[in-house]
Design a protein around this motif. Structure first.
Motif, PDB file in Angstrom:
ATOM      1  N   PRO A 189       1.543 -10.552  78.208  1.00 25.41           N
ATOM      2  CA  PRO A 189       1.036  -8.892  78.193  1.00 25.41           C
ATOM      3  C   PRO A 189       0.690  -7.862  78.693  1.00 25.41           C
ATOM      4  O   PRO A 189       0.611  -7.498  79.930  1.00 25.41           O
ATOM      5  CB  PRO A 189      -0.373  -8.772  76.593  1.00 25.41           C
ATOM      6  N   GLN A 190       0.987  -6.462  78.119  1.00 26.76           N
ATOM      7  CA  GLN A 190       1.571  -5.752  79.005  1.00 26.76           C
ATOM      8  C   GLN A 190       0.548  -4.694  79.288  1.00 26.76           C
ATOM      9  O   GLN A 190       0.596  -3.638  80.535  1.00 26.76           O
ATOM     10  CB  GLN A 190       3.121  -4.436  78.936  1.00 26.76           C
ATOM     11  N   SER A 191       0.263  -4.177  77.807  1.00 24.17           N
ATOM     12  CA  SER A 191      -1.199  -3.232  77.940  1.00 24.17           C
ATOM     13  C   SER A 191      -2.077  -4.131  76.802  1.00 24.17           C
ATOM     14  O   SER A 191      -1.667  -5.024  76.273  1.00 24.17           O
ATOM     15  CB  SER A 191      -0.482  -2.262  77.330  1.00 24.17           C
ATOM     16  N   ASN A 192      -3.324  -3.054  76.492  1.00 21.30           N
ATOM     17  CA  ASN A 192      -4.228  -3.654  75.753  1.00 21.30           C
ATOM     18  C   ASN A 192      -4.066  -3.092  74.651  1.00 21.30           C
ATOM     19  O   ASN A 192      -3.867  -4.159  73.229  1.00 21.30           O
ATOM     20  CB  ASN A 192      -5.989  -2.949  75.637  1.00 21.30           C
ATOM     21  N   TRP A 193      -3.081  -2.779  73.680  1.00 21.90           N
ATOM     22  CA  TRP A 193      -2.134  -2.693  72.369  1.00 21.90           C
ATOM     23  C   TRP A 193      -1.393  -3.895  72.370  1.00 21.90           C
ATOM     24  O   TRP A 193      -1.351  -4.226  71.179  1.00 21.90           O
ATOM     25  CB  TRP A 193      -1.331  -1.064  72.531  1.00 21.90           C
ATOM     26  N   ASP A 194      -0.765  -4.799  73.126  1.00 18.42           N
ATOM     27  CA  ASP A 194      -0.702  -6.114  72.952  1.00 18.42           C
ATOM     28  C   ASP A 194      -1.649  -7.167  72.262  1.00 18.42           C
ATOM     29  O   ASP A 194      -1.040  -7.494  71.114  1.00 18.42           O
ATOM     30  CB  ASP A 194      -0.029  -6.725  74.204  1.00 18.42           C
ATOM     31  N   TYR A 195      -3.033  -6.939  73.045  1.00 22.89           N
ATOM     32  CA  TYR A 195      -4.082  -8.153  72.376  1.00 22.89           C
ATOM     33  C   TYR A 195      -3.893  -7.135  70.592  1.00 22.89           C
ATOM     34  O   TYR A 195      -4.444  -8.393  70.171  1.00 22.89           O
ATOM     35  CB  TYR A 195      -5.506  -7.720  73.345  1.00 22.89           C
TER      36      TYR A 195
END
Length: 86
Positions: free
Chosen positions: A40-46
């Motif tokens: 994942p590149q950021s928390n948005w991916d999670y």
């Protein structure tokens, strides 16, 4: 019912994946050994993954619920017309 339960358990136990050593080093601790790629590149991916998982589980729940007990009791329902023709 016992056969259904054992089938589900067996299916869940056979789902195993493992990442290659190169991908494993690039993953965060939570995903190490499970997934491939850069992670994942950021928390948005999670957030997107969790939202998608929630929608899938909700869909699965209602699919099983309505397959087991559809609840269409009306004599005018289309399924009655089709079943009466046979």
């Amino acid at each position: 019912m016992k056969t259904y339960f054992l089938t589900i358990v067996a299916a869940l136990l056979t789902i195993t994946t493992s990442a290659c050593p190169v991908c494993e080093k690039q993953q965060p601790k939570l995903l190490q050994g499970i997934s491939h790629g850069i992670g994942p590149q950021s928390n948005w991916d999670y957030a997107l993954v969790w939202a998608t998982a929630f929608i899938v589980l909700l869909t699965l729940f209602y699919t099983i619920k309505w397959l087991r007990k559809p609840g269409e009791d009306s004599d005018a329902h289309i399924k009655k017309a089709i079943l009466n023709e046979c």
